[in-house]
Design a protein around this motif. Structure first.
Motif, short mmCIF file in Angstrom:
data_model
loop_
_atom_site.label_atom_id
_atom_site.label_comp_id
_atom_site.label_asym_id
_atom_site.label_seq_id
_atom_site.Cartn_x
_atom_site.Cartn_y
_atom_site.Cartn_z
N ARG A 8 -57.60 64.19 -30.93
CA ARG A 8 -57.93 62.76 -31.05
C ARG A 8 -59.34 62.47 -30.53
N ASP A 49 -62.05 63.84 -33.01
CA ASP A 49 -62.06 63.05 -34.25
C ASP A 49 -62.66 61.68 -34.01
N ARG A 50 -62.37 61.09 -32.86
CA ARG A 50 -62.93 59.77 -32.55
C ARG A 50 -64.43 59.84 -32.35
N GLU A 92 -69.53 58.19 -33.44
CA GLU A 92 -68.96 56.91 -33.02
C GLU A 92 -69.99 56.20 -32.15
#
Length: 287
Positions: free
Chosen positions: A198, A201-202, A254
């Motif tokens: 997670r 991917d973030r 991000e």
């Protein structure tokens, strides 16, 4: 019929020869289970100094946290690894060995040509083609070991330092100690592997990657400043590292959490991390 029923038990007895069967009990003859020859003592693996230092440091921090009655923040971090794509240039001893092998093969070739002279097998020349001649005969032009990103030192591309490993780091939207591997806290219902996937991917989007294990490869502890301890009611953070291999894809950063990223080699870690972290990270990162 009796023989057909007996055969499986006969094979079983061969596998477990130390078992003696009776009507309704099973006894084990312990004298047979003992090894016939004394086993060689297992060689003790010597721990590296950095491992001993980290253990001592972590133990001191644990005792300090216990005295203050404060807990830890548990986080995970994902090390995205781009493996080497081409081999490194040979060292001098390898070149010397290659030269010696070529010399030996050249002598053998000359002897063979002399033996085959005047026979139907006389189709060989006494000398091998040179490197330049082999390259010229190829139907394509070999690519350079240096890429455009090597020349421009573009650290946002993993198409450089092709003969070395590269690792992805990101820069947080803060002042001090901003460079790190993608990391984040572990949610209550998550495993280390779930949290690691997670977090990566973030940070950089869904890349084509493969996790080497469901477990972690190392962990690092650090202490918060006193004012931050008072604010968060936590002593510090424990970061557990997981490693995965990059297969392909482009980074989509991000921007709400990070403002930059870079692909760095082991020799470039010192340019982005504190001395304590450099000592730890260089022992964790593979070559």
């Amino acid at each position: 019929n009796y023989k057909m029923l007996y055969r499986p038990f006969k094979r079983l007895n061969k596998q477990f020869s130390n078992i003696r069967y009776f009507s309704d009990t099973v006894e084990i003859d312990e004298s047979i289970t003992k090894p016939k020859y004394p086993s060689t003592p297992r060689k003790q693996r010597q721990n590296r100094p950095i491992v001993q230092e980290q253990r001592k440091r972590n133990q001191e921090l644990e005792e300090k946290a216990k005295q203050l009655g404060l807990d830890w923040k548990i986080s995970c971090s994902t090390i995205l690894h781009r493996y080497p794509i081409i081999c490194k240039l040979p060292e001098q001893w390898e070149l010397d060995m290659e030269y010696l092998d070529d010399k030996i093969e050249s002598i053998k070739r000359e002897q063979l040509v002399d033996e085959l002279a005047g026979t139907p097998g006389d189709i060989m020349t006494k000398t091998n083609p040179t490197y330049e001649e082999i390259i010229k005969s190829l139907p394509f032009t070999p690519a350079s070991r240096l890429t455009e990103d090597d020349i421009s030192n573009n650290k946002r591309s993993h198409d450089r330092k092709l003969d070395s490993s590269l690792f992805l780091i990101v820069k947080r939207n803060r002042g001090d100690y901003s460079w790190q591997f993608p990391q984040g806290k572990i949610l209550p219902e998550e495993t280390f592997r779930d949290a690691a996937e997670r977090v990566i991917d973030r940070a950089v989007g869904k890349l084509d990657k493969w996790f080497l294990s469901n477990g972690t490869i190392a962990h690092y502890c650090y202490e918060y400043p006193p004012e931050l301890q008072e604010k968060r009611k936590l002593f510090g953070a424990k970061i557990f590292y997981t490693r995965c291999e990059l297969f392909g894809g482009n980074v989509k950063l991000e921007t709400r959490l990070y403002k930059d990223y870079a692909w760095i080699g082991r020799d470039e870690v010192k340019d982005y991390f504190s001395p304590d972290m450099v000592k730890f990270i260089t022992t964790v990162l593979p070559y």
